[in-house]
Design a protein around this motif. Structure first.
Motif, PDB file in Angstrom:
ATOM      1  N   CYS A 135       0.886  -1.025   0.057  1.00 39.75           N
ATOM      2  CA  CYS A 135       0.255  -0.039   0.072  1.00 39.75           C
ATOM      3  C   CYS A 135       0.900   1.203   0.140  1.00 39.75           C
ATOM      4  CB  CYS A 135      -0.559  -0.456   0.573  1.00 39.75           C
ATOM      5  SG  CYS A 135      -1.962   1.384   1.496  1.00 39.75           S
ATOM      6  N   PHE A 136       0.431   1.748  -0.950  1.00 35.06           N
ATOM      7  CA  PHE A 136       1.445   3.081  -1.529  1.00 35.06           C
ATOM      8  C   PHE A 136       0.425   4.637  -1.336  1.00 35.06           C
ATOM      9  CE2 PHE A 136       4.638   0.122  -2.847  1.00 35.06           C
ATOM     10  CZ  PHE A 136       5.589   0.712  -2.084  1.00 35.06           C
ATOM     11  N   ILE A 137       1.120   5.908  -1.522  1.00 35.17           N
ATOM     12  CA  ILE A 137       0.371   6.873  -1.578  1.00 35.17           C
ATOM     13  C   ILE A 137       0.416   7.610  -2.358  1.00 35.17           C
ATOM     14  CG2 ILE A 137      -0.333   8.996  -0.377  1.00 35.17           C
ATOM     15  CD1 ILE A 137      -1.132   6.571   1.570  1.00 35.17           C
ATOM     16  N   GLU A 138      -0.975   8.218  -3.852  1.00 36.64           N
ATOM     17  CA  GLU A 138      -0.557   8.902  -4.696  1.00 36.64           C
ATOM     18  C   GLU A 138      -0.643  10.416  -4.130  1.00 36.64           C
ATOM     19  OE1 GLU A 138      -1.454   6.687  -9.188  1.00 36.64           O
ATOM     20  OE2 GLU A 138      -3.814   7.075  -7.539  1.00 36.64           O
ATOM     21  N   ILE A 139      -0.289  11.696  -4.118  1.00 40.08           N
ATOM     22  CA  ILE A 139      -0.758  12.648  -3.544  1.00 40.08           C
ATOM     23  C   ILE A 139      -1.175  13.438  -5.672  1.00 40.08           C
ATOM     24  CG2 ILE A 139      -0.071  15.148  -3.216  1.00 40.08           C
ATOM     25  CD1 ILE A 139       1.794  12.681  -0.660  1.00 40.08           C
ATOM     26  N   HIS A 140      -2.150  13.965  -5.364  1.00 43.59           N
ATOM     27  CA  HIS A 140      -2.689  15.184  -6.576  1.00 43.59           C
ATOM     28  C   HIS A 140      -1.972  16.141  -6.855  1.00 43.59           C
ATOM     29  CE1 HIS A 140      -4.741  11.137  -8.156  1.00 43.59           C
ATOM     30  NE2 HIS A 140      -5.243  11.106  -6.903  1.00 43.59           N
ATOM     31  N   ASP A 186      -4.069  18.707  -6.480  1.00 43.44           N
ATOM     32  CA  ASP A 186      -4.926  19.653  -6.024  1.00 43.44           C
ATOM     33  C   ASP A 186      -5.038  19.261  -3.949  1.00 43.44           C
ATOM     34  OD1 ASP A 186      -6.111  17.256  -5.730  1.00 43.44           O
ATOM     35  OD2 ASP A 186      -7.920  17.371  -6.097  1.00 43.44           O
ATOM     36  N   GLY A 187      -3.337  17.911  -3.788  1.00 48.80           N
ATOM     37  CA  GLY A 187      -3.078  17.866  -2.709  1.00 48.80           C
ATOM     38  C   GLY A 187      -4.273  16.904  -2.155  1.00 48.80           C
ATOM     39  N   SER A 188      -4.922  16.678  -2.695  1.00 46.53           N
ATOM     40  CA  SER A 188      -5.699  15.235  -1.978  1.00 46.53           C
ATOM     41  C   SER A 188      -4.697  13.857  -2.546  1.00 46.53           C
ATOM     42  CB  SER A 188      -7.322  15.240  -3.174  1.00 46.53           C
ATOM     43  OG  SER A 188      -6.887  14.871  -4.575  1.00 46.53           O
ATOM     44  N   ILE A 189      -5.174  13.615  -1.289  1.00 43.38           N
ATOM     45  CA  ILE A 189      -3.985  12.122  -1.184  1.00 43.38           C
ATOM     46  C   ILE A 189      -4.875  10.951  -1.536  1.00 43.38           C
ATOM     47  CG2 ILE A 189      -3.012  10.589   1.130  1.00 43.38           C
ATOM     48  CD1 ILE A 189      -1.860  13.372   1.773  1.00 43.38           C
ATOM     49  N   VAL A 198      -0.035  15.498  11.294  1.00 39.55           N
ATOM     50  CA  VAL A 198      -1.142  14.187  11.529  1.00 39.55           C
ATOM     51  C   VAL A 198      -1.626  14.019  10.259  1.00 39.55           C
ATOM     52  CG1 VAL A 198      -3.396  14.179  12.151  1.00 39.55           C
ATOM     53  CG2 VAL A 198      -1.729  15.663  13.093  1.00 39.55           C
ATOM     54  N   GLU A 199      -1.472  14.530   8.973  1.00 36.28           N
ATOM     55  CA  GLU A 199      -1.631  13.391   7.534  1.00 36.28           C
ATOM     56  C   GLU A 199      -0.342  12.613   7.526  1.00 36.28           C
ATOM     57  OE1 GLU A 199      -4.736  13.284   5.413  1.00 36.28           O
ATOM     58  OE2 GLU A 199      -4.245  14.334   6.253  1.00 36.28           O
ATOM     59  N   GLY A 200       0.752  12.580   7.998  1.00 35.94           N
ATOM     60  CA  GLY A 200       1.273  11.747   7.565  1.00 35.94           C
ATOM     61  C   GLY A 200       1.313  11.346   8.980  1.00 35.94           C
ATOM     62  N   TYR A 201       1.272  11.047  10.005  1.00 38.16           N
ATOM     63  CA  TYR A 201       1.224   9.776  10.600  1.00 38.16           C
ATOM     64  C   TYR A 201       0.000   9.331  10.286  1.00 38.16           C
ATOM     65  CZ  TYR A 201       4.717  11.811  14.267  1.00 38.16           C
ATOM     66  OH  TYR A 201       4.919  12.305  14.932  1.00 38.16           O
ATOM     67  N   THR A 202      -1.304   9.687  10.203  1.00 38.16           N
ATOM     68  CA  THR A 202      -1.977   8.818   9.265  1.00 38.16           C
ATOM     69  C   THR A 202      -1.776   7.802   8.341  1.00 38.16           C
ATOM     70  OG1 THR A 202      -3.870  10.418  11.061  1.00 38.16           O
ATOM     71  CG2 THR A 202      -4.813   8.712   8.567  1.00 38.16           C
ATOM     72  N   CYS A 203      -1.002   8.518   7.310  1.00 30.40           N
ATOM     73  CA  CYS A 203      -0.313   7.713   5.752  1.00 30.40           C
ATOM     74  C   CYS A 203       0.051   6.243   6.264  1.00 30.40           C
ATOM     75  CB  CYS A 203       0.111   8.811   5.293  1.00 30.40           C
ATOM     76  SG  CYS A 203      -1.820   9.463   3.926  1.00 30.40           S
ATOM     77  N   GLN A 204       0.662   6.628   7.451  1.00 28.41           N
ATOM     78  CA  GLN A 204       1.735   5.592   7.800  1.00 28.41           C
ATOM     79  C   GLN A 204       1.146   4.434   8.091  1.00 28.41           C
ATOM     80  OE1 GLN A 204       4.534   8.228  10.230  1.00 28.41           O
ATOM     81  NE2 GLN A 204       4.840   5.762  11.227  1.00 28.41           N
ATOM     82  N   LEU A 205       0.196   4.688   8.891  1.00 30.43           N
ATOM     83  CA  LEU A 205      -0.603   3.887   9.896  1.00 30.43           C
ATOM     84  C   LEU A 205      -0.924   2.509   8.812  1.00 30.43           C
ATOM     85  CD1 LEU A 205      -0.916   5.196  13.253  1.00 30.43           C
ATOM     86  CD2 LEU A 205       0.320   3.687  12.850  1.00 30.43           C
ATOM     87  N   MET A 206      -1.966   3.693   8.096  1.00 30.69           N
ATOM     88  CA  MET A 206      -3.145   2.973   7.240  1.00 30.69           C
ATOM     89  C   MET A 206      -1.856   2.301   6.288  1.00 30.69           C
ATOM     90  SD  MET A 206      -5.126   5.297   4.318  1.00 30.69           S
ATOM     91  CE  MET A 206      -3.741   5.666   2.969  1.00 30.69           C
TER      92      MET A 206
END
Length: 268
Positions: free
Chosen positions: A133-138, A140-143, A215-223
């Motif tokens: 599971c990785f992250i895509e940052i668009h 407009d800043g949406s993740i 906060v966004e970073g902590y949430t994403c790393q856990l997810m």
């Protein structure tokens, strides 16, 4: 005259008696062994006189004596000369045997070649697909969350392998990962992993507590870690540990990690 005739008769009778005694004595000498043996076996003296003379009692028949024959000192060697075989063969027999030998040699060569090819053939390792599971940052800043598949050689610890692959980040040389990123802090290492009753206990070093994205970073790393671990059918949730200890909150932002987290713990 009468006296002379009487003396002659007496001398003749005496001579006959002496002759008879000599004959009996000679017979006794010849048949001594048999006579004494018979007297001993029939116990003649014991029945007539009440006791058997000592020479009769101790007599041993010559027929019953054991004769020992010494063993030969040298073994007897018997030489057997081999029969002379006729080595002459007919031309047809020689040709047939030559053809058979050539065919056998050819067959042996093929067998050896096949064996060598079989032995030198490399063993192709089996692979398994992991879901990371990785992250895509668009723009407009949406993740958005993005799960990709990565094929790796099979091993006995697929969960550990998948988490370590996740910590290495996306492979931007792959078309399906070139737009991906990871918000897991650099320097994070997996120290241990175990699964019990559907809960994966994942132990990380203290770098796991420092995330510069807030906060966004902590949430994403856990997810990212929860979605990667729960891709296995044996894992339903993840209990995070830091340096072997369970903590209630992650970092200064206060992200809850005091109990196992599942996919439903996130809104992404």
């Amino acid at each position: 005259m009468a006296d002379k005739g009487s003396k002659k008769k007496t001398g003749l009778t005496l001579a006959c008696i002496i002759l008879a005694v000599l004959v009996i004595f000679i017979i006794f000498l010849i048949k001594k062994d048999s006579i004494i043996t018979n007297l001993k076996e029939t116990r003649f003296f014991e029945r007539i006189f009440g006791s058997t003379p000592e020479f009769v009692e101790n007599h041993v028949s010559e027929e019953k004596q054991t004769i020992e024959i010494p063993a030969a000192e040298e073994p007897v060697v018997i030489k057997i000369e081999p029969k002379t075989q006729n080595t002459a063969q007919k031309p047809e027999e020689t040709s047939a045997k030559t053809d058979d030998s050539a065919a056998q040699t050819k067959a042996d060569t093929k067998t050896e070649t096949k064996t060598e090819q079989k032995e030198t053939k490399p063993v192709t390792p089996s692979y398994t697909d992991l879901q990371l599971c990785f992250i895509e940052i668009h723009a407009d800043g949406s993740i958005n969350r993005k799960v990709i598949k990565r094929s790796v050689p099979k091993n006995d610890s697929p969960l550990v392998t998948s988490i370590n692959q996740l910590l290495q980040g996306p492979d931007t040389t792959r078309s399906d990962e070139k737009d991906c990123t990871s918000l897991i802090p650099s320097g994070v290492k997996l120290l241990g992993a175990r699964v019990s009753d559907g809960v994966a206990y994942l132990d990380f070093n203290d770098n796991f507590e420092i995330n510069t994205y807030g906060v966004e970073g902590y949430t994403c790393q856990l997810m990212q870690i929860v979605y990667t671990a729960t891709s296995f059918s044996t894992v339903n949730s993840v209990q995070f540990l830091i340096e072997g200890k369970k903590k209630e909150y992650l970092g200064s932002e206060g992200q809850w990690i005091g109990s196992p987290l599942s996919r439903t713990s996130f809104n992404y």
